[in-house]
Motif scaffolding. Sequence first.
Motif, PDB file in Angstrom:
ATOM      1  N   UNK A  22       0.803  -1.229   0.000  1.00  0.00           N
ATOM      2  CA  UNK A  22       0.000   0.000   0.000  1.00  0.00           C
ATOM      3  C   UNK A  22       0.837   1.281   0.000  1.00  0.00           C
ATOM      4  N   UNK A  23       2.081   1.189   0.483  1.00  0.00           N
ATOM      5  CA  UNK A  23       2.914   2.395   0.579  1.00  0.00           C
ATOM      6  C   UNK A  23       3.754   2.651  -0.669  1.00  0.00           C
ATOM      7  N   UNK A  24       3.609   1.786  -1.707  1.00  0.00           N
ATOM      8  CA  UNK A  24       4.505   1.859  -2.872  1.00  0.00           C
ATOM      9  C   UNK A  24       4.468   3.226  -3.563  1.00  0.00           C
ATOM     10  N   UNK A  25       3.266   3.748  -3.811  1.00  0.00           N
ATOM     11  CA  UNK A  25       3.149   5.000  -4.567  1.00  0.00           C
ATOM     12  C   UNK A  25       3.811   6.156  -3.804  1.00  0.00           C
ATOM     13  N   UNK A  26       3.519   6.250  -2.497  1.00  0.00           N
ATOM     14  CA  UNK A  26       4.127   7.305  -1.684  1.00  0.00           C
ATOM     15  C   UNK A  26       5.647   7.152  -1.611  1.00  0.00           C
ATOM     16  N   UNK A  27       6.098   5.905  -1.527  1.00  0.00           N
ATOM     17  CA  UNK A  27       7.536   5.637  -1.475  1.00  0.00           C
ATOM     18  C   UNK A  27       8.222   6.151  -2.740  1.00  0.00           C
ATOM     19  N   UNK A  28       7.653   5.825  -3.892  1.00  0.00           N
ATOM     20  CA  UNK A  28       8.247   6.268  -5.156  1.00  0.00           C
ATOM     21  C   UNK A  28       8.205   7.796  -5.252  1.00  0.00           C
ATOM     22  N   UNK A  29       7.059   8.397  -4.919  1.00  0.00           N
ATOM     23  CA  UNK A  29       6.950   9.867  -4.972  1.00  0.00           C
ATOM     24  C   UNK A  29       8.022  10.517  -4.096  1.00  0.00           C
ATOM     25  N   UNK A  30       8.214   9.955  -2.909  1.00  0.00           N
ATOM     26  CA  UNK A  30       9.208  10.527  -2.012  1.00  0.00           C
ATOM     27  C   UNK A  30      10.621  10.375  -2.581  1.00  0.00           C
ATOM     28  N   UNK A  31      10.922   9.204  -3.120  1.00  0.00           N
ATOM     29  CA  UNK A  31      12.291   8.942  -3.589  1.00  0.00           C
ATOM     30  C   UNK A  31      12.672   9.775  -4.813  1.00  0.00           C
ATOM     31  N   UNK A  32      11.657  10.302  -5.529  1.00  0.00           N
ATOM     32  CA  UNK A  32      11.953  11.156  -6.690  1.00  0.00           C
ATOM     33  C   UNK A  32      11.721  12.634  -6.368  1.00  0.00           C
ATOM     34  N   UNK A  33      11.532  12.951  -5.082  1.00  0.00           N
ATOM     35  CA  UNK A  33      11.236  14.339  -4.695  1.00  0.00           C
ATOM     36  C   UNK A  33      12.471  15.221  -4.644  1.00  0.00           C
ATOM     37  N   UNK A  34      13.648  14.634  -4.731  1.00  0.00           N
ATOM     38  CA  UNK A  34      14.886  15.406  -4.691  1.00  0.00           C
ATOM     39  C   UNK A  34      16.058  14.476  -4.910  1.00  0.00           C
TER      40      UNK A  34
END
Length: 140
Positions: free
Chosen positions: A57-69
Amino acid sequence: AIERTLSIIKPDAVAKNVIGQIYSRFETAGLKIIAARMTHLSRAEAEGFYAVHRERPFFKDLVEFMISGPVIIQALEGENAIAKHRDLMGATDPKKAEKGTIRADFADSIDANAVHGSDAAETAAVEIAYFFPTLNVYSR
Ligand code: CMP
C-alpha cells in the motif's frame, strides 16, 4: 565475512545537509565507500529499484518521495557490512529506532526515513548491480 551492501541517503537527509555526518558514521564503523554517486532518480528507476514492494500500500508514496529530490547512492564494504549498516540505520520507522542511530537522529517519518540499506546478501548484490556497473566499484 567481508560483505558489500547498498546504501541510499534519501532526499530528506540530502536536503538536511547531513551527507557528511552519515558518511562519517559509516567510516567510524569500518565500512568503506567503494562506489558513490549523487542522482535525482527518475520514476522508472525508483519503481524498478523498489519493484519488490510494488503491491504494498505504501509503494506510490515511497516512489513519490524517492523522486522528490536528489539522493546519494553508495556501495559499502566491510566485515559483516549488511548487518552493521542496518544497525547504524536503526528501525525503518524512526519512532522505533534506537537512540544514536541514523534514523533516530535524522529521520522524520517512516517514509522520510533518511536512509535505505540492503536487507540480505542476495538483495545487496542485486541492488549494487542496479546502480553501479562493475567498473564503477573500487574495492581495495
Ligand atoms: P526502505 O528501507 O527504503 O525500503 C522500503 C521503504 O518503504 C522503507 O524504507 C520506508 O521508507 C517505506 N515504507 C513506508 N511504509 C512502510 C511500511 N509500512 N513498512 C515498510 N516500509 C515502509
